[in-house]
Write a protein that holds these residues in place. Structure first.
Motif, PDB file in Angstrom:
ATOM      1  N   THR A 174      30.556  35.592  46.356  1.00 28.66           N
ATOM      2  CA  THR A 174      30.331  34.161  46.240  1.00 28.66           C
ATOM      3  C   THR A 174      29.147  33.773  47.124  1.00 28.66           C
ATOM      4  N   TYR A 273      37.769  34.334  32.264  1.00 28.44           N
ATOM      5  CA  TYR A 273      37.485  35.003  33.532  1.00 28.44           C
ATOM      6  C   TYR A 273      36.113  35.664  33.440  1.00 28.44           C
ATOM      7  N   GLY A 274      35.157  35.137  34.187  1.00 26.75           N
ATOM      8  CA  GLY A 274      33.815  35.738  34.229  1.00 26.75           C
ATOM      9  C   GLY A 274      32.762  34.956  33.486  1.00 26.75           C
ATOM     10  N   SER A 276      31.826  30.698  31.645  1.00 28.13           N
ATOM     11  CA  SER A 276      32.379  29.381  31.383  1.00 28.13           C
ATOM     12  C   SER A 276      31.449  28.534  30.516  1.00 28.13           C
ATOM     13  N   GLN A 477      24.797  34.288  35.166  1.00 29.96           N
ATOM     14  CA  GLN A 477      25.933  33.934  36.012  1.00 29.96           C
ATOM     15  C   GLN A 477      27.040  33.206  35.236  1.00 29.96           C
ATOM     16  N   GLY A 478      27.372  33.781  34.088  1.00 27.49           N
ATOM     17  CA  GLY A 478      28.523  33.281  33.348  1.00 27.49           C
ATOM     18  C   GLY A 478      28.259  32.121  32.413  1.00 27.49           C
ATOM     19  N   ARG A 479      27.015  31.644  32.368  1.00 29.83           N
ATOM     20  CA  ARG A 479      26.716  30.510  31.494  1.00 29.83           C
ATOM     21  C   ARG A 479      25.502  30.821  30.639  1.00 29.83           C
TER      22      ARG A 479
ATOM     23  N   CYS B 116      56.425  46.405  31.743  1.00 26.18           N
ATOM     24  CA  CYS B 116      56.336  46.103  33.178  1.00 26.18           C
ATOM     25  C   CYS B 116      55.465  47.100  33.917  1.00 26.18           C
TER      26      CYS B 116
ATOM     27  N   MET C   1      47.088  35.692  48.841  1.00 20.16           N
ATOM     28  CA  MET C   1      46.646  36.982  49.377  1.00 20.16           C
ATOM     29  C   MET C   1      47.513  37.389  50.567  1.00 20.16           C
ATOM     30  N   LEU C 309      55.752  45.167  39.019  1.00 24.27           N
ATOM     31  CA  LEU C 309      55.249  43.849  38.619  1.00 24.27           C
ATOM     32  C   LEU C 309      54.403  43.215  39.719  1.00 24.27           C
ATOM     33  N   ARG C 312      51.033  45.022  39.975  1.00 24.21           N
ATOM     34  CA  ARG C 312      50.140  44.739  38.861  1.00 24.21           C
ATOM     35  C   ARG C 312      49.575  43.329  38.996  1.00 24.21           C
ATOM     36  N   ARG C 319      41.211  40.789  40.412  1.00 26.01           N
ATOM     37  CA  ARG C 319      40.163  40.916  39.417  1.00 26.01           C
ATOM     38  C   ARG C 319      39.742  39.533  38.912  1.00 26.01           C
ATOM     39  N   ARG C 320      40.737  38.709  38.627  1.00 29.41           N
ATOM     40  CA  ARG C 320      40.423  37.391  38.066  1.00 29.41           C
ATOM     41  C   ARG C 320      39.695  36.531  39.082  1.00 29.41           C
ATOM     42  N   ARG C 322      37.773  37.552  41.406  1.00 19.61           N
ATOM     43  CA  ARG C 322      36.400  38.057  41.521  1.00 19.61           C
ATOM     44  C   ARG C 322      35.544  37.503  40.387  1.00 19.61           C
ATOM     45  N   LEU C 323      36.102  37.577  39.170  1.00 17.38           N
ATOM     46  CA  LEU C 323      35.330  37.115  38.011  1.00 17.38           C
ATOM     47  C   LEU C 323      35.091  35.608  38.076  1.00 17.38           C
ATOM     48  N   LEU C 324      36.124  34.879  38.518  1.00 22.11           N
ATOM     49  CA  LEU C 324      35.970  33.427  38.583  1.00 22.11           C
ATOM     50  C   LEU C 324      34.907  33.033  39.599  1.00 22.11           C
ATOM     51  N   SER C 325      34.839  33.788  40.713  1.00 18.85           N
ATOM     52  CA  SER C 325      33.891  33.424  41.763  1.00 18.85           C
ATOM     53  C   SER C 325      32.458  33.526  41.248  1.00 18.85           C
ATOM     54  N   ARG C 326      32.224  34.421  40.294  1.00 21.17           N
ATOM     55  CA  ARG C 326      30.871  34.552  39.745  1.00 21.17           C
ATOM     56  C   ARG C 326      30.422  33.271  39.064  1.00 21.17           C
ATOM     57  N   THR C 327      31.305  32.742  38.193  1.00 21.23           N
ATOM     58  CA  THR C 327      30.895  31.556  37.455  1.00 21.23           C
ATOM     59  C   THR C 327      30.897  30.337  38.351  1.00 21.23           C
ATOM     60  N   GLU C 329      29.913  30.112  41.303  1.00 15.36           N
ATOM     61  CA  GLU C 329      28.625  30.057  41.969  1.00 15.36           C
ATOM     62  C   GLU C 329      27.549  29.556  41.018  1.00 15.36           C
TER      63      GLU C 329
END
Lengths: 509, 342, 334
Positions: A174, A273-274, A276, A477-479, B116, C1, C309, C312, C319-320, C322-327, C329
């Motif tokens: 980030t 995810y990744g 938007s 960057q995702g867009r 699971c 976390m 569970l 996982r 993972r999610r 990490r991916l969300l932080s990309r967009t 930004e």
């Protein structure tokens, strides 16, 4: 400043005439590179330029074919990772290789022979000097990627590294994390540690690098102190030579007529995810190229459309029908098929036959039998595609693992076409295959287009997008940050937009 | 020429040769070995392992493992006994209920593995404890003491032949014990399922590369779960036949078969990494073990209690040999490739 | 976390809490249970399972499995008995037991780590072979009629009702725990199971680590065999059959992941106590011992499912995020 240092002959690492070929595919064609102590060398270049191969040679994971590498003016042989480590070279990989269930301290100190108390003192020194505040008792699997990179950097420092290689360190960070990483890089620089900084982001080059080198097609095409360059100069350096550009831009531009047709695929404000807020239309008989750098979110976008991940917001319509959030099985049935980027992980059944592989997506249809498996029909379908695509096989019973990369890819494409889809999504369709197979794949894509199939093609190979696409969008960057019509597609515009600089015809994301 | 080579490269060929060798050696040592009746008897004694291993093969082909099937043998047996003798069910209704219970057991483990993400080995270990435990609990509900076993199932007709429920385990069809006939039918069924249907094709594809199977639109989770249900049902078949054969429903029937079943499947050439294996291989391997257990005591006076040693030695030798031979083949392939590029 | 972190930190701790809960529930059902003698004998009777569990824990930590330990234990027990019949001394018995363990360990280690046979299959084979050897050594008969010196120590109480054997087992647990969590080489076991590629990169040999793990596993099984002979005074040819599954279950209950790289020795020891106490607990709760396996199975399944569970979910969330932080930004910049 760095030029002055080089003149004094105080270069830490000198690379001269390094070449490397895999089979007949020559990846490095004579690399010359100097790195001075305390230099931060930004290494930029497109996918397949040979950056990672060069780094693996420096790290001793590959051996070079020709040329030499000197450290402090002395020739060195870097045949294995241990040799590189003892020369003080340390690679921080893009995905750090930590022990997930161990604490940070254990991760850093694993494999050292010295006494624990001594190591602890050294580790504390390093952390104090760099101003790291990392709880050493935390488990590695609770660390963010940025923190994992810090751990890797500490590992390198504990091994008395004189040169750190950072491979796209910011791709998963980030904004705040990037800033603290930069602070660390500056501190390391001040301590005289050299850094090779591989990146796709041009603004980072100007922010922290002292020198910059551009790699293209296995050569360093440009190198020098960063203050000698502007953004535009770097982008030009990333492009093929002028002659090639002209040849490409002079080709006849024949726009595919899409006006008046209804779009077959409509994506509206799609977020996942990744990526938007993605919106685009895809028309029948059209090839839409999606360009961008690795990690921009393109693969995540198309695999989400294919039902592999959760949609957070927005809609996907196929011929007006809402297919948002359906399972892959249903999406296949609706008429979309997919050629995945990672052939080995998502595409191939290596120890199954060509016939099995080709028809694997037909198991949910009645084309190869009701309940029973009609081997005759299966073979007929497989035979049809191997003939059509000129796939080189001895028999349909050949195991897929025994074929060359190009022929494997043809089988994976055949699988995608076997369901007679209305939309075919191709992710890096020619990655890792030779020139002849590439030409065949291009032919297949053109044929598809002529039969009225809509093709959505993700490619990091800009030339490929220029060659094939009727329309292109770039994802940054995702867009989506720019869209290009056929006559606007050229290397320059796509490359700039991929690196976040929209020049013309763009619509700011 | 090519086809000849191919046949010799197949694991099943080796197994056939081994089986023939067994007959030759045992037959030479003691001609009694070759009596048809004794051979069929030997097979009937080992039929549970033979039947269950057919379906456990499918579990292994998808990349899983099943060490709970043996415990389901006992569970079905005791359910049938208790429902019939204590609850007064019609015997066939009792059998049906036992099959349903077995399917549930398989579905439970299959669900946890497929949906699971529990490791198959751990899950079915837990399952083996649970189902053998449930068998004891069910057995405790009966008026008959557990050690005795519930007996007296509907059996003989007036002429002394076995009919009704006991026909399954004791009857003859055209001179062949009905258990063997059922086994043959199951072999045909399994060969058809695994090698001739789209379902079988899916099993292989999932075992080779589950991710790629997902991209082919295969519902991998449901398919994986179904293999555990099938193997549990096969255990129910084995349990029913065993009960009928010995005329006794007991909770601990089939208790020691776990390792024998896995041995038969693995010796048959099925890889526990998934994607490889055949019904024919499993059948041949279980026959090899079965006749080894029958021939060694008969012809060489080996104690019946110590047969595991020889079976174990063969298993170890075979897996070691296969691993080493396989590695040589791979290194040979690399050498060839290097020559090509040079 | 943070939640995830504390959860992973407390893997063995949650096993301990689980054990205490079991005791308390039993205590509520029947207060008589909570007497010192009862509780201490729960621990005393766990001696063999404890030894087997910490032995196999070495192997499981490296990401492998060993189902031959039951047979190894049986063989060691039978040989101990034969020595006892000849009036051999205890040191001789112990040394022989350890040697048996070393031998089986070397064979298993070479087959699995050296040649690369999948560990379940290979140890399945050696399991039969070792049991066969047991049969041959004992001549197919039950080994019994030992001399007094062997039976004596089994019930010897060292202090406060704790038997000598259990004290020794606990000391071994502490040593094993110290070695695997504090020493440089001891940490290799976990490292190899955690990330084999990463282990290679920092110069750890997976072959040697796994070989040593199998040898240690064999040695512990051997010692457990000695305890078996001493405790029961007779060794049948099927002695130790099924103990391997109980030992594996003890490890799982103690928070050791069967995929390797996770868990510790204290957890395994606690798991062993849980496994050996269930029968006793049921008696006090008023259920017959027929419920023994059912309860074990239910416990095991619940624990592994919950564990799978949460793990996982943790990976998927990371993972999610990490991916969300990309967009996120990208959005900030646009």
């Amino acid at each position: 400043m760095s030029e002055a240092k080089k003149a004094l002959g105080s270069s830490l690492m000198t690379i001269r005439g390094v070449t490397k070929a895999f089979g007949t595919n020559s990846v490095l064609k004579g690399i010359d590179l100097d790195i001075a102590p305390g230099e931060v060398l930004a290494l930029i270049g497109g996918n397949g330029a040979g950056k990672s191969t060069l780094m693996k040679i420096i790290m001793g994971i590959y051996t070079l074919d020709e040329g030499e590498i000197r450290m402090d003016g002395q020739p060195v042989r870097l045949g294995k990772p241990a040799a590189a480590l003892s020369q003080g070279i340390y690679l921080v990989p893009q995905e750090p290789l930590l022990f997930p269930n161990m604490t940070v301290r254990e991760n850093i100190l694993m494999g050292f022979k010295e006494k624990n108390s001594e190591l602890q003192k050294r580790l504390e020194n390093h952390m104090r000097e760099l101003g790291f505040t990392l709880n050493l008792q935390r488990k590695a699997n609770t660390l963010s990627i940025a923190e994992q990179q810090l751990v890797e950097i500490l590992r390198g420092l504990m091994r008395e590294a004189r040169m750190l290689i950072l491979d796209e360190p910011t791709s998963a960070l980030t904004f705040g994390e990037v800033q603290s990483l930069f602070r660390v890089v500056r501190d390391l620089k001040a301590r005289g540690i050299s850094i090779i900084y591989i990146t796709h982001r041009l603004n980072e080059v100007f922010e922290i690098a002292t020198d910059v080198a551009i790699m293209r097609d296995g050569l360093i095409t440009l190198q020098g102190p960063v203050e000698h360059f502007t953004r535009e100069m770097l982008i030009r350096g990333l492009l093929p030579s002028d002659a090639a550009v002209e040849a490409l831009e002079n080709r006849a531009v024949s726009e595919t007529a899409v006006s008046g047709k209804e779009p077959v695929l409509q994506v509206r404000d799609l977020s996942g995810y990744g990526f938007s807020d993605i919106t685009f239309d895809l028309y029948p008989g059209e090839i839409l190229g999606i360009a961008g750098v690795v990690g921009a979110g393109r693969t995540e976008l198309i695999s989400t459309i294919f039902g592999r991940d959760k949609v957070l917001k927005g809609k996907v319509l196929l011929e007006g029908k809402d297919i948002t959030g359906l399972s892959t099985k249903q999406i296949l049935k609706e008429g979309i098929n997919f050629v995945p980027e990672d052939r080995h992980y998502h595409g191939l059944f290596k120890i199954r036959s060509v016939a099995s592989n080709t028809t694997s997506a037909l198991l949910n249809t009645k084309e190869i039998g009701q309940v029973d498996m009609n081997r005759k029909k299966q073979n007929a379908i497989a035979q049809k595609y191997t003939d059509e695509f000129r796939t080189k096989i001895v028999s349909l019973e050949d195991l897929l693992g025994s074929l060359s990369g190009g022929n494997q890819q043809k089988v994976v494409i055949a699988r995608a076409l076997s369901t007679a889809p209305k939309v075919v999504i191709l992710d890096e369709p020619t990655r890792g295959i030779d020139a002849a197979a590439r030409a065949d794949v291009y032919k297949i894509i053109h044929q598809l287009k002529e039969t009225g199939v809509a093709v959505l093609m993700v490619s990091s190979d800009i030339e490929e997008v220029v060659e094939l696409a009727d329309r292109a969008i770039t994802v940054f960057q995702g867009r989506i940050n720019a869209e290009f019509r056929k006559n606007e597609i050229n290397q320059d515009a796509l490359t700039s937009a991929s690196f976040g600089i929209v020049k013309k015809g763009g619509m700011a994301g | 020429m090519r086809t000849v080579k191919k046949i010799f490269a197949r694991w099943e060929t080796f197994l056939v040769l081994f089986l023939v060798l067994e007959f030759v050696v045992f037959g030479a040592a003691n001609p009694k070995f070759l009596r048809t009746n004794s051979i069929m008897n030997a097979l009937v004694n080992y039929i549970s392992v033979c039947i269950v291993s057919l379906f456990v093969t499918m579990v292994l082909i998808t990349g899983g493992i099943d060490i709970q099937a043996a415990s389901i043998i006992g569970l079905t047996s005791i359910i049938e006994g208790v429902l019939w003798s204590d609850a007064g069910f019609n015997i066939w209704l009792a059998v049906l209920c036992a099959f349903a219970a077995a399917a549930l057991c398989g579905a439970l483990s299959g669900f946890c593995v497929a949906y699971c993400g529990v490791q198959p080995m751990v899950m079915t270990l837990g399952g083996s404890f649970l189902f053998s435990g449930l068998a004891l609990v069910v057995s405790g509900m009966s008026a008959t003491p557990a050690y005795q076993g519930i007996s007296g199932f509907p059996s003989k007709a007036e002429d002394g032949s076995f009919v009704d429920f006991r026909f399954l385990g004791k009857g003859n069809i055209a001179g062949i014990p009905s258990q063997i006939v059922i086994y043959l039918l199951l072999i045909i069924l399994c060969v058809w399922i695994l090698h001739r249907t789209k379902y079988g094709e899916r099993l292989y594809l999932i075992g080779v590369n589950q991710q790629a199977a997902e991209y082919s639109g295969i519902n991998t989770r449901a398919t994986i779960m179904s293999t555990y249900v099938l193997s549990a049902l096969s255990a129910a078949v084995a349990g029913t036949l065993l009960t009928s054969n010995v005329n006794s429903a007991k909770a601990d029937l089939g208790g020691g078969y776990t390792l024998a079943i896995i041995t038969a499947v693995v010796l048959g050439g099925t890889s526990n990494n998934g994607g490889k294996g055949s019904i024919l291989g499993t059948v041949l391997a279980s026959l090899i073990i079965c006749f080894l257990r029958y021939g060694l005591p008969l012809c060489f006076g080996v104690s019946t209690q110590n047969l595991d040693l020889y079976v174990g030695v063969i298993l170890v030798a075979v897996v070691l040999g296969r691993e080493i031979a396989g590695r040589r083949m791979i290194s040979g392939l690399f050498r060839k490739l290097r020559k090509k590029t040079a | 976390m943070n939640k995830v972190r504390s959860l992973f930190k407390a893997r063995w701790m949650s096993s301990l809490i689980f054990l205490i809960l079991l005791f308390l529930i039993t205590g509520i059902a029947d207060p008589n249970f909570l007497q010192y003698d009862n509780i201490i004998s729960c621990f005393n009777s766990a001696t063999m399972y404890t030894l087997l569990a910490i032995g196999i824990a070495f192997v499981i930590m490296t990401g492998e499995i060993d189902v031959s330990i039951g047979a190894t234990m049986g063989l060691a027990a039978a040989v101990t008995g034969l020595i006892a019949q000849q009036d051999g001394g205890i040191p001789r018995m112990l040394i022989t037991c350890i040697l048996i363990g070393v031998c089986t360990g070397i064979v298993n280690g070479l087959g699995v780590a050296g040649i690369g046979v999948p560990s379940l299959i290979f140890t399945l084979g050696t399991n039969s072979v070792i049991r066969g050897i047991l049969f041959l050594t004992s001549g197919g008969r039950t080994v019994e009629n030992f001399n007094a010196p062997l039976a004596g120590p089994a019930n010897q109480v060292l202090f406060a009702g704790v038997t000598t054997y259990y004290v020794i087992a606990v000391i071994l647990v502490i040593i094993a725990h110290f070695v695997t969590s504090r020493t440089r080489r001891g940490k290799y076991f976990i490292a190899v199971g955690d990330n084999p590629g990463g282990a290679n990169l920092v110069g750890i040999s997976t072959f040697w680590t796994k070989l040593v793990a199998y040898i240690l596993c064999g040695i512990f099984a051997g010692i457990a065999g000695f305890v078996f002979a001493s405790k029961y005074g007779q060794v049948m040819t099927v002695a130790g059959n099924g103990y391997e599954m109980t030992a594996i279950a003890a490890c799982v209950l103690g928070g050791i992941s069967l995929s390797g790289g996770l868990g510790n020795m204290v957890g395994a020891a606690i798991g062993a106590v849980i496994m050996s106490s269930i029968g006793r607990l049921l008696v006090f709760i008023g259920l017959s011992s027929t419920y023994n396996n059912t309860i074990t199975g239910v416990m095991l399944i619940i624990i592994v499912v919950v564990d799978a569970l949460t793990q996982r979910r943790a990976i998927e969330n990371a993972r999610r995020k990490r991916l969300l932080s990309r967009t996120a930004e990208g959005g900030a910049k646009a």
